[in-house]
Design an enzyme around this catalytic site. Structure first.
Site, PDB file in Angstrom:
ATOM      1  N   GLY A  71       0.807  -1.211   0.000  1.00  0.00           N
ATOM      2  CA  GLY A  71       0.000   0.000   0.000  1.00  0.00           C
ATOM      3  C   GLY A  71       0.843   1.265   0.000  1.00  0.00           C
ATOM      4  O   GLY A  71       0.547   2.232  -0.717  1.00  0.00           O
ATOM      5  N   SER A  72       1.921   1.267   0.784  1.00  0.00           N
ATOM      6  CA  SER A  72       2.756   2.471   0.874  1.00  0.00           C
ATOM      7  C   SER A  72       3.372   2.800  -0.480  1.00  0.00           C
ATOM      8  O   SER A  72       3.350   3.956  -0.912  1.00  0.00           O
ATOM      9  CB  SER A  72       3.876   2.279   1.906  1.00  0.00           C
ATOM     10  OG  SER A  72       3.329   2.032   3.175  1.00  0.00           O
ATOM     11  N   ASN A 151      -8.282   4.001   8.306  1.00  0.00           N
ATOM     12  CA  ASN A 151      -7.772   2.837   9.025  1.00  0.00           C
ATOM     13  C   ASN A 151      -7.984   2.922  10.534  1.00  0.00           C
ATOM     14  O   ASN A 151      -8.011   1.901  11.208  1.00  0.00           O
ATOM     15  CB  ASN A 151      -6.278   2.645   8.724  1.00  0.00           C
ATOM     16  CG  ASN A 151      -5.495   3.936   8.746  1.00  0.00           C
ATOM     17  OD1 ASN A 151      -5.825   4.906   8.046  1.00  0.00           O
ATOM     18  ND2 ASN A 151      -4.469   3.981   9.565  1.00  0.00           N
ATOM     19  N   GLN A 179      -7.866  -0.049   3.145  1.00  0.00           N
ATOM     20  CA  GLN A 179      -8.788  -0.597   4.145  1.00  0.00           C
ATOM     21  C   GLN A 179     -10.134  -0.993   3.540  1.00  0.00           C
ATOM     22  O   GLN A 179     -10.868  -1.788   4.132  1.00  0.00           O
ATOM     23  CB  GLN A 179      -9.036   0.434   5.258  1.00  0.00           C
ATOM     24  CG  GLN A 179      -7.822   0.705   6.132  1.00  0.00           C
ATOM     25  CD  GLN A 179      -7.459  -0.464   7.027  1.00  0.00           C
ATOM     26  OE1 GLN A 179      -8.302  -1.290   7.379  1.00  0.00           O
ATOM     27  NE2 GLN A 179      -6.197  -0.539   7.405  1.00  0.00           N
ATOM     28  N   SER A 199      -3.548  -3.201  -0.823  1.00  0.00           N
ATOM     29  CA  SER A 199      -2.448  -3.948  -0.214  1.00  0.00           C
ATOM     30  C   SER A 199      -2.889  -5.367   0.117  1.00  0.00           C
ATOM     31  O   SER A 199      -4.001  -5.592   0.605  1.00  0.00           O
ATOM     32  CB  SER A 199      -1.986  -3.236   1.060  1.00  0.00           C
ATOM     33  OG  SER A 199      -0.999  -3.995   1.704  1.00  0.00           O
ATOM     34  N   HIS A 201      -1.599  -7.628   2.402  1.00  0.00           N
ATOM     35  CA  HIS A 201      -1.616  -8.162   3.780  1.00  0.00           C
ATOM     36  C   HIS A 201      -2.784  -7.645   4.611  1.00  0.00           C
ATOM     37  O   HIS A 201      -2.976  -8.079   5.748  1.00  0.00           O
ATOM     38  CB  HIS A 201      -0.272  -7.908   4.487  1.00  0.00           C
ATOM     39  CG  HIS A 201      -0.035  -6.513   4.946  1.00  0.00           C
ATOM     40  ND1 HIS A 201      -0.252  -6.106   6.240  1.00  0.00           N
ATOM     41  CD2 HIS A 201       0.414  -5.413   4.294  1.00  0.00           C
ATOM     42  CE1 HIS A 201       0.059  -4.821   6.362  1.00  0.00           C
ATOM     43  NE2 HIS A 201       0.463  -4.377   5.189  1.00  0.00           N
ATOM     44  N   THR A 237      12.823  -7.709 -10.699  1.00  0.00           N
ATOM     45  CA  THR A 237      12.279  -9.040 -10.960  1.00  0.00           C
ATOM     46  C   THR A 237      11.015  -9.232 -10.137  1.00  0.00           C
ATOM     47  O   THR A 237      10.979  -8.902  -8.947  1.00  0.00           O
ATOM     48  CB  THR A 237      13.322 -10.117 -10.612  1.00  0.00           C
ATOM     49  OG1 THR A 237      14.468  -9.883 -11.419  1.00  0.00           O
ATOM     50  CG2 THR A 237      12.788 -11.519 -10.863  1.00  0.00           C
ATOM     51  N   CYS A 325       1.962   6.661  23.076  1.00  0.00           N
ATOM     52  CA  CYS A 325       2.650   7.203  24.230  1.00  0.00           C
ATOM     53  C   CYS A 325       4.057   7.643  23.822  1.00  0.00           C
ATOM     54  O   CYS A 325       4.906   6.826  23.514  1.00  0.00           O
ATOM     55  CB  CYS A 325       2.727   6.139  25.316  1.00  0.00           C
ATOM     56  SG  CYS A 325       2.587   6.820  26.947  1.00  0.00           S
TER      57      CYS A 325
HETATM   58  C1  PLP Z   1      -1.831  -0.409   5.899  1.00  0.00           C
HETATM   59  C2  PLP Z   1      -2.179   0.819   5.138  1.00  0.00           C
HETATM   60  C3  PLP Z   1      -1.290   1.353   4.197  1.00  0.00           C
HETATM   61  C4  PLP Z   1       0.093   0.796   3.976  1.00  0.00           C
HETATM   62  O1  PLP Z   1       0.070  -0.452   3.343  1.00  0.00           O
HETATM   63  P1  PLP Z   1       1.382  -1.386   3.396  1.00  0.00           P
HETATM   64  O2  PLP Z   1       1.054  -2.523   2.493  1.00  0.00           O
HETATM   65  O3  PLP Z   1       1.550  -1.804   4.827  1.00  0.00           O
HETATM   66  O4  PLP Z   1       2.519  -0.562   2.909  1.00  0.00           O
HETATM   67  C5  PLP Z   1      -1.684   2.473   3.493  1.00  0.00           C
HETATM   68  N1  PLP Z   1      -2.896   3.030   3.686  1.00  0.00           N
HETATM   69  C6  PLP Z   1      -3.777   2.539   4.563  1.00  0.00           C
HETATM   70  C7  PLP Z   1      -5.106   3.191   4.721  1.00  0.00           C
HETATM   71  C8  PLP Z   1      -3.448   1.418   5.335  1.00  0.00           C
HETATM   72  O5  PLP Z   1      -4.322   0.958   6.224  1.00  0.00           O
END
Ligand code: PLP
Length: 379
Positions: A71-72, A151, A179, A199, A201, A237, A325
């Site tokens: 996602g990033s 998120n 999300q 993403s 995961h 790759t 924190c």
């Molecule tokens: C988790 C998340 C990301 C980042 O995704 P990664 O695969 O961990 O890099 C970006 N945007 C939102 C809203 C997310 O919840």
């Protein structure tokens, strides 16, 4: 001790079927997809098959999907790639104050390079201010990037209205849907979305793989240079097993979407209902109506959620707090700050995000643990 996992917005467990599909690509079908021999070439076909499955989940064409590392990277590729490729047209970008850091930090980085960014306010439910959006647009505006669903608080944005506004002014619209994908129905063509990040995961696939949908005709600057993979937009790759895993995760998400949503909603509503019965002073953060099915972000007044998390961990429960924190002082997240939550509530924000494996019995255990911990913390 049995682990009960309620942090599915942070990451999810890989589905067994996903892992089974990935296995052959490590020790049997390990060829480089760019090779001439069949051991490699057949992986090219497998990748295109996976790309098709990703495209199917969001309603786009297969050739509009680009695989990334997650996602990033998808967010970086969309926002930076578009900004660099279109800087002759304008230097203004509009986003919101509650984006994931992958978008926020990318925008801050672009500001250092001469781009101008407007960070839209949100209301108390976390919905972006559409009037401010319209008023922020100038003839230098090239891109609007607003997340599909948040998120932390689960609020779903009025995506169709935002894309209409963008279209009417000829501005490209990107959405971080990490999300939302797999948790609500999405069709990028119906919603008129130009770019969308997802993403693996977060939808029961492996970590380190994701995708960006880019509408045909939109040009992005290449920012990982090297080979000509991913139609010469992203070198390196291919992560073949990851792509296969993401494809399988998307196919399952597509097939199971209705059941998945119903299951998460049932758990979420049960949890919130019970808490309301048992606890006097709670506040539900985020929109009640436009909300991800599995998100329950609840504030317990005058309770320190980070302390509660440590105690929940001792009881085998994984959850998340809405504040971090930092050197002894509790700092509310940028999202809770943006919705204007008072410190007495933001410090007590506990984010529970349900997943496929959770049961009503797990939720009962969770509630009992929260009640016990809360009582001990108050006495
Ligand atoms: C988790 C998340 C990301 C980042 O995704 P990664 O695969 O961990 O890099 C970006 N945007 C939102 C809203 C997310 O919840």
């Amino acid at each position: 001790m049995k682990i009960r996992y309620f942090d599915n917005a942070a990451t999810t467990k890989v589905k067994e079927q996903v892992l089974i599909e990935m296995f052959p690509y490590f020790m049997e079908s390990y060829g480089n997809p760019s090779s001439m021999y069949s051991l490699g070439r057949r992986n090219k076909r497998a990748i295109e098959d996976a790309r098709h499955k990703v495209a199917n989940l969001i309603g786009c064409n297969q050739h509009e999907i680009y695989f990334t590392s997650g996602g990033s990277e998808s967010d970086n590729m969309a926002v930076k790639g578009f900004a660099y490729a279109n800087k002759n047209k304008g230097n203004h970008i509009i986003t919101s104050k509650i984006e994931h850091h992958a978008v926020l930090e990318t925008c801050e980085n672009l500001e250092k390079q001469g781009f101008e960014v407007t960070y839209l306010n949100v209301d108390k439910d976390g919905k972006v201010d559409l009037e401010q959006l319209v008023n922020s647009i100038t003839d230098r505006t090239i891109l609007i990037s607003i997340m599909f669903a948040n998120n932390e608080i689960g609020t779903i944005q009025p995506i169709e209205e935002i894309s209409k506004i963008a279209k009417s002014r000829n501005i490209t619209f990107h959405t971080d849907a990490v999300q939302a994908v797999g948790n609500i129905e999405i069709n990028v063509k119906k919603l008129d979305i130009d770019m969308l990040s997802l993403s693996s995961h977060k939808i029961y696939g492996p970590k380190g793989i994701g995708a960006l949908y880019v509408r045909e005709g939109i040009h992005l600057d290449k920012f990982i240079n090297g080979g000509h993979q991913e139609k010469n937009l992203r070198a390196g790759t291919e992560n073949v097993s990851g792509m296969i895993g993401l494809g399988e995760a998307c196919q399952i998400a597509n097939k199971e979407l209705k059941n998945h949503i119903n299951h998460l909603q049932e758990l979420r509503d049960y949890y919130i209902g019970k808490l309301k019965e048992k606890v006097e002073d709670i506040k539900i953060n985020g929109s009640l109506s436009n909300r991800l099915p599995g998100n329950a972000n609840v504030s317990f007044k005058d309770i320190d959620a980070s302390t509660m998390l440590i105690k929940l961990d001792e009881l085998g429960i994984c959850a998340s707090a809405g504040s971090a924190c930092n050197t002894g002082a509790t700092e509310p997240s940028h999202v809770l700050t943006a919705i204007g939550l008072e410190p007495s509530y933001s410090n007590g924000a506990l984010r529970i995000t349900f997943g496929d494996d959770n049961t009503l019995e797990d939720v009962d255990y969770l509630i009992n643990c929260i009640m016990d911990i809360k009582m001990n913390m108050e006495s």
